[in-house]
Design a protein around this motif. Structure first.
Motif, PDB file in Angstrom:
ATOM      1  N   GLY A  19      15.570  38.819 -99.247  1.00  0.00           N
ATOM      2  CA  GLY A  19      16.637  38.727 -99.481  1.00  0.00           C
ATOM      3  C   GLY A  19      17.302  38.515 -98.627  1.00  0.00           C
ATOM      4  O   GLY A  19      19.152  37.739 -98.856  1.00  0.00           O
ATOM      5  N   THR A  20      17.400  38.087 -97.807  1.00  0.00           N
ATOM      6  CA  THR A  20      18.307  37.940 -96.207  1.00  0.00           C
ATOM      7  C   THR A  20      17.681  37.255 -95.238  1.00  0.00           C
ATOM      8  O   THR A  20      18.053  36.591 -94.304  1.00  0.00           O
ATOM      9  N   PHE A  21      16.480  36.407 -95.953  1.00  0.00           N
ATOM     10  CA  PHE A  21      15.588  35.588 -95.124  1.00  0.00           C
ATOM     11  C   PHE A  21      14.999  34.592 -95.766  1.00  0.00           C
ATOM     12  O   PHE A  21      13.765  34.206 -95.340  1.00  0.00           O
ATOM     13  N   GLY A  22      15.143  34.634 -97.088  1.00  0.00           N
ATOM     14  CA  GLY A  22      14.990  33.165 -98.409  1.00  0.00           C
ATOM     15  C   GLY A  22      13.023  33.800 -97.775  1.00  0.00           C
ATOM     16  O   GLY A  22      12.744  34.720 -98.616  1.00  0.00           O
ATOM     17  N   GLU A  26      15.378  28.787 -92.961  1.00  0.00           N
ATOM     18  CA  GLU A  26      16.509  28.893 -92.730  1.00  0.00           C
ATOM     19  C   GLU A  26      16.213  29.066 -90.965  1.00  0.00           C
ATOM     20  O   GLU A  26      16.638  28.268 -89.716  1.00  0.00           O
ATOM     21  N   TYR A  27      15.901  30.564 -90.887  1.00  0.00           N
ATOM     22  CA  TYR A  27      15.716  31.059 -90.284  1.00  0.00           C
ATOM     23  C   TYR A  27      14.133  30.313 -88.644  1.00  0.00           C
ATOM     24  O   TYR A  27      14.198  30.500 -87.791  1.00  0.00           O
ATOM     25  N   GLU A  29      14.156  27.322 -88.292  1.00  0.00           N
ATOM     26  CA  GLU A  29      14.869  26.044 -87.725  1.00  0.00           C
ATOM     27  C   GLU A  29      15.639  26.980 -86.512  1.00  0.00           C
ATOM     28  O   GLU A  29      15.752  26.232 -85.451  1.00  0.00           O
ATOM     29  N   LEU A  30      15.356  28.152 -86.285  1.00  0.00           N
ATOM     30  CA  LEU A  30      16.525  28.858 -85.249  1.00  0.00           C
ATOM     31  C   LEU A  30      15.069  29.835 -83.909  1.00  0.00           C
ATOM     32  O   LEU A  30      15.527  29.556 -82.768  1.00  0.00           O
ATOM     33  N   VAL A  68      23.614  38.874-106.245  1.00  0.00           N
ATOM     34  CA  VAL A  68      23.005  37.960-105.935  1.00  0.00           C
ATOM     35  C   VAL A  68      22.033  37.431-107.231  1.00  0.00           C
ATOM     36  O   VAL A  68      22.399  36.306-107.780  1.00  0.00           O
ATOM     37  N   GLN A  71      17.625  35.838-107.476  1.00  0.00           N
ATOM     38  CA  GLN A  71      17.739  34.133-107.523  1.00  0.00           C
ATOM     39  C   GLN A  71      16.670  33.551-107.425  1.00  0.00           C
ATOM     40  O   GLN A  71      16.655  34.187-106.155  1.00  0.00           O
ATOM     41  N   ALA A 264      20.617  43.121 -93.273  1.00  0.00           N
ATOM     42  CA  ALA A 264      22.456  42.189 -93.562  1.00  0.00           C
ATOM     43  C   ALA A 264      22.162  41.974 -92.154  1.00  0.00           C
ATOM     44  O   ALA A 264      23.300  40.880 -92.248  1.00  0.00           O
ATOM     45  N   ALA A 265      21.957  42.421 -91.286  1.00  0.00           N
ATOM     46  CA  ALA A 265      22.741  42.257 -90.342  1.00  0.00           C
ATOM     47  C   ALA A 265      21.958  40.416 -89.892  1.00  0.00           C
ATOM     48  O   ALA A 265      21.823  40.405 -88.797  1.00  0.00           O
ATOM     49  N   ASN A 266      20.635  40.167 -90.601  1.00  0.00           N
ATOM     50  CA  ASN A 266      20.358  39.175 -90.016  1.00  0.00           C
ATOM     51  C   ASN A 266      21.633  37.633 -90.332  1.00  0.00           C
ATOM     52  O   ASN A 266      21.404  36.682 -90.106  1.00  0.00           O
ATOM     53  N   LEU A 267      22.235  38.313 -91.669  1.00  0.00           N
ATOM     54  CA  LEU A 267      23.554  37.210 -92.435  1.00  0.00           C
ATOM     55  C   LEU A 267      23.972  36.928 -91.142  1.00  0.00           C
ATOM     56  O   LEU A 267      24.715  36.044 -91.178  1.00  0.00           O
ATOM     57  N   PRO A 270      22.159  35.344 -87.293  1.00  0.00           N
ATOM     58  CA  PRO A 270      20.175  35.068 -87.557  1.00  0.00           C
ATOM     59  C   PRO A 270      19.871  35.134 -86.355  1.00  0.00           C
ATOM     60  O   PRO A 270      18.078  34.977 -86.708  1.00  0.00           O
TER      61      PRO A 270
END
Lengths: 301, 249
Positions: A19-22, A26-27, A29-30, A68, A71, A264-267, A270
């Motif tokens: 839930g914090t990492f899809g 997204e990550y 890319e980083l 959420v 989703q 949550a720390a990822n949000l 990142p």
């Protein structure tokens, strides 16, 4: 830095939480996701779900609330679209977080993952309402938690970790019920139920009224529950809840976790998991730990 | 997206509750006006998403309206403070679709991203019409800045204390040649602008309560006619034909 979870070898104990990492996009890319021990993908249900109306997010001291509402594009779309993409982004074992609103749905979702090679562990989120039992949360009732465990274990060809909700009187009782029903491991904790109210509108900030609390505020709660569950069962535990540093991760392992999820720390940052992975070796050296798995349960003497 | 440290160089009050902040740092991740930054504040868990007003290769201008504890903390920071910033977030406005007669419509703090947009349109040879709406004259800001750029500017206030009495929609209707809108402002304004028949198409910038700001948490997802979109990653700009207004309450 390697750890083992029910026979699944991870290169280190750090796992971004569901839930914090899809599904990793997204990550990736980083940073190079291959530095991670694993990652737990977004909770996936049988049918696609839009989730809850807006707003879904509220802030609080030391953390955040989210509603959420699971989703996700549904298990079939995830297997068809996300799994091949994950294979490009990450080459280690993946944890598949699976949701469900009936025992049958949990079992069916897990069965569909039997042939997905990269999925190494099934993480069964039982913090979902049971639509056949008046919406009562599976994870709040030891009998229902055991029933889900048994149904999933009957079809799954991969280790099954039950993800436990902290919104119970005695989490050790739920843990024992899952272990007794054949769970290969446990993951705890999910978010704590909370609320915020807007002073001007006099309405809850979150459209769903309540949301799950995560972030540093829940860390001591999670730590205590991992401690209690470690004393109660003999299966491996993934500790999760408010971890935001290598020190937190080590503390979680001392309480009894074999591996650690970071949510949550990822949000907020990142790069949180990357930083924790990078800081762990020096921390172990400082603590005089030759192999990180020595930490697991080290506080229980 | 890039995560880097910015230095707060200067804060200038614009109205009683709105401030202009100049930050220096690496802006290389910013690709289009209408994108935003997400700023970490000491003592707050979630970052604060703030629209980019304008940027150069070495600095960044933000306009901040104080709406709560976080934004108050932001405008109270001392120059010299280092801020952890995620920059270049969101899709931003697409100028290439705006044609020869665009109108930029801003309401309140929604004026911010239109400044950088207008400057780039002018650089590219298009003179945009700019319509700005405020509650009253005392709330208005950045009018001189838009005029200095060389935009055609019109202003509306709800109480008539400055410009046209009424809403930004009146300004748009007073420029009937404008057929494409790029809008940012409060929801009722966006919705009213969206309904104007003179506009063949347009882009609308939305706000949301965000968790991460970079597409990971699904905290800000809304349904559109093109499927579910994350306001932070697939937005904040949504296109006229895809918006489902019932989603926003």
């Amino acid at each position: 830095m390697t750890v083992s979870l029910a026979g699944v070898e991870l290169k280190n104990p750090i796992i971004p939480a569901s839930g914090t990492f899809g599904y990793g996009r997204e990550y990736a890319e980083l940073y190079d996701l291959d530095i991670l021990g694993s990652f737990s993908w977004k909770g996936t249900t049988g049918a696609p779900r839009l989730g809850n109306p807006q707003p879904r997010i509220a802030e609080t001291a030391g953390g955040m609330l989210n509603a959420v509402g699971l989703q996700n594009p549904g298990i079939d779309a995830v297997i068809e679209t996300e799994v091949p993409n994950i294979a490009k982004l990450f080459h280690g074992p993946v944890i598949a977080n699976v949701g469900g609103f009936s025992i049958e749905e949990y079992a069916e979702n897990c069965r569909k993952l039997n042939d997905v090679d990269q999925v190494a562990i099934l993480e069964v989120n039982i913090s979902c309402p049971n639509v056949h039992a008046g919406g009562k949360n599976f994870g709040c009732d030891p009998k229902a938690a055991a029933e889900v465990t048994r149904a999933v274990k009957a079809v799954a060809k991969k280790p099954v970790f039950m993800k436990l909700t902290p919104n119970v009187t005695d989490i050790a009782e739920i843990a024992r019920a899952c272990a007794g029903a054949g769970a290969d491991g446990l993951c705890l904790i999910n978010t704590l139920l909370g609320m915020r109210i807007d002073l001007r509108s006099r309405k809850p900030v979150i459209a769903n009224r309540t949301g799950g609390l995560s972030g540093p505020a829940v860390f001591p709660v999670a730590l205590r529950m991992v401690w209690d569950v470690y004393e109660a069962v003999d299966i491996p535990i993934i500790g999760c809840g408010g971890v935001s540093s290598a020190e937190d991760a080590a503390e979680m392992m001392l309480a009894g976790a074999a591996a650690v999820e970071v949510g949550a720390a990822n949000l907020k940052d990142p790069y949180a998991c990357k930083t924790i992975v990078e800081n762990l070796p020096a921390l172990c050296e400082k603590l005089g730990v030759a192999h990180i798995s020595e930490l697991t349960g080290g506080a229980h003497q | 997206m890039k995560k880097s440290l910015f230095t707060l160089e200067r804060i200038r009050p614009l109205t009683a509750d709105t401030y202009e902040l100049l930050l220096s740092g690496d802006t290389s991740a910013i690709t289009a006006p209408g994108q935003f930054v997400n700023i970490e504040l000491p003592g707050k868990f979630l970052r604060r998403p703030i629209s980019i007003c304008d940027w150069s290769s070495a600095d960044l201008t933000l306009l901040v309206k104080v709406v709560g504890g976080g934004t108050q903390e932001l405008v109270d920071l001392a120059p010299g403070t280092k801020l952890d910033v995620l920059s270049g977030l969101g899709n931003g406005f697409d100028r290439s679709l705006a044609g020869a007669h665009p109108i930029l419509a801003g309401g309140g703090i929604g004026v911010a991203p239109l400044y950088g947009l207008a400057r780039r349109m002018l650089q590219a040879g298009t003179v945009p019409t700019v319509a700005l709406g405020f509650r009253m004259a005392a709330d208005a800001f950045y009018l001189e800045e838009f005029e200095a750029l060389g935009c055609r500017l019109s202003v509306a206030t709800e109480d008539g204390s400055l410009g046209t009495r009424g809403f930004v929609t009146s300004c748009i209707q007073a420029a009937p040649a404008c057929d494409y809108v790029l809008a940012c402002g409060p929801l009722p304004m966006l919705k009213a602008v969206h309904g104007l028949p003179q506009l063949r198409d347009g882009q609308f910038s939305f706000e949301a309560r965000m968790g991460c700001g970079f597409g990971a948490c699904m905290g800000c997802t809304v349904p559109t006619k093109n499927g579910y979109k994350r306001v932070c990653k697939d937005g904040p700009i949504l296109y006229k034909e895809e918006i489902i207004w019932d989603t926003f309450s």
